[in-house]
Scaffold this motif. Structure first.
Motif, short mmCIF file in Angstrom:
data_model
loop_
_atom_site.label_atom_id
_atom_site.label_comp_id
_atom_site.label_asym_id
_atom_site.label_seq_id
_atom_site.Cartn_x
_atom_site.Cartn_y
_atom_site.Cartn_z
N MET A 1 -46.70 105.23 -79.04
CA MET A 1 -47.36 106.34 -78.39
C MET A 1 -46.59 106.77 -77.14
SD MET A 1 -49.95 108.27 -78.58
CE MET A 1 -50.98 109.28 -77.62
N LYS A 2 -46.08 105.78 -76.39
CA LYS A 2 -45.36 106.10 -75.16
C LYS A 2 -44.09 106.90 -75.43
CE LYS A 2 -46.87 102.43 -72.11
NZ LYS A 2 -46.46 101.33 -71.26
N LYS A 3 -43.46 106.67 -76.56
CA LYS A 3 -42.21 107.38 -76.83
C LYS A 3 -42.46 108.86 -77.14
CE LYS A 3 -41.78 106.30 -81.73
NZ LYS A 3 -40.92 105.73 -82.74
N TYR A 4 -43.69 109.25 -77.42
CA TYR A 4 -44.01 110.66 -77.69
C TYR A 4 -44.48 111.43 -76.45
CZ TYR A 4 -43.81 109.28 -82.56
OH TYR A 4 -43.41 108.79 -83.77
N ILE A 5 -44.82 110.74 -75.39
CA ILE A 5 -45.36 111.40 -74.20
C ILE A 5 -44.30 112.24 -73.50
CG2 ILE A 5 -46.31 111.01 -71.89
CD1 ILE A 5 -47.96 108.76 -73.09
N TRP A 6 -43.11 111.70 -73.25
CA TRP A 6 -42.08 112.46 -72.54
C TRP A 6 -41.60 113.66 -73.33
CZ3 TRP A 6 -41.78 112.51 -67.67
CH2 TRP A 6 -42.14 111.40 -66.93
N PRO A 7 -41.33 113.54 -74.62
CA PRO A 7 -40.94 114.75 -75.35
C PRO A 7 -42.06 115.80 -75.37
CG PRO A 7 -40.30 112.83 -76.60
CD PRO A 7 -41.13 112.35 -75.44
N LEU A 8 -43.30 115.35 -75.44
CA LEU A 8 -44.43 116.28 -75.41
C LEU A 8 -44.50 117.00 -74.06
CD1 LEU A 8 -46.90 117.41 -76.85
CD2 LEU A 8 -48.21 115.51 -75.86
#
Length: 114
Positions: A1-8
């Motif tokens: 989940m954390k790896k999707y936060i910055w691109p989002l």
């Protein structure tokens, strides 16, 4: 989940930047066109209503109002009718200013000592 936060977050920021750039672009177009409407209203009000110059300037103002830029969330017909209303108000304002300025004009008096 954390790896999707910055691109989002990056994608959302890019959408905000693109939206703001589009808003600024349309606002700039509107300000330039408002200047053209003001010029056309000045021509219409300074000539008699049936003169070719006034008719051409009125047609030019109507065409500018018909091509008025809109944001994607705005109702195009409402915005264009508002632009036409602004043009008519500018004509009325300029005509009123011309009528008020006419009595203040004095004919040039020849000077006696020349």
């Amino acid at each position: 989940m954390k790896k999707y936060i910055w691109p989002l977050i990056v994608v959302l920021l890019m959408l905000v930047v693109v939206g703001a750039a589009d808003y600024v672009k349309i606002a700039d177009q509107r300000s330039r066109l408002l200047g053209h409407l003001d010029d056309a209203a000045a021509v219409v009000s300074s000539f008699p209503p049936d003169s070719p110059e006034a008719l051409a300037a009125k047609e030019r103002g109507t065409m500018i109002a018909a091509g008025w830029p809109c944001h994607w969330w705005e109702d195009r017909q409402a915005v264009k009718s508002k632009a036409e209303e602004v043009f008519e108000n500018l004509i009325a304002q300029k005509s009123q200013n011309n009528k008020q300025a006419d009595p203040a004009k004095k004919p040039d008096q020849p000077t006696g000592g020349q």
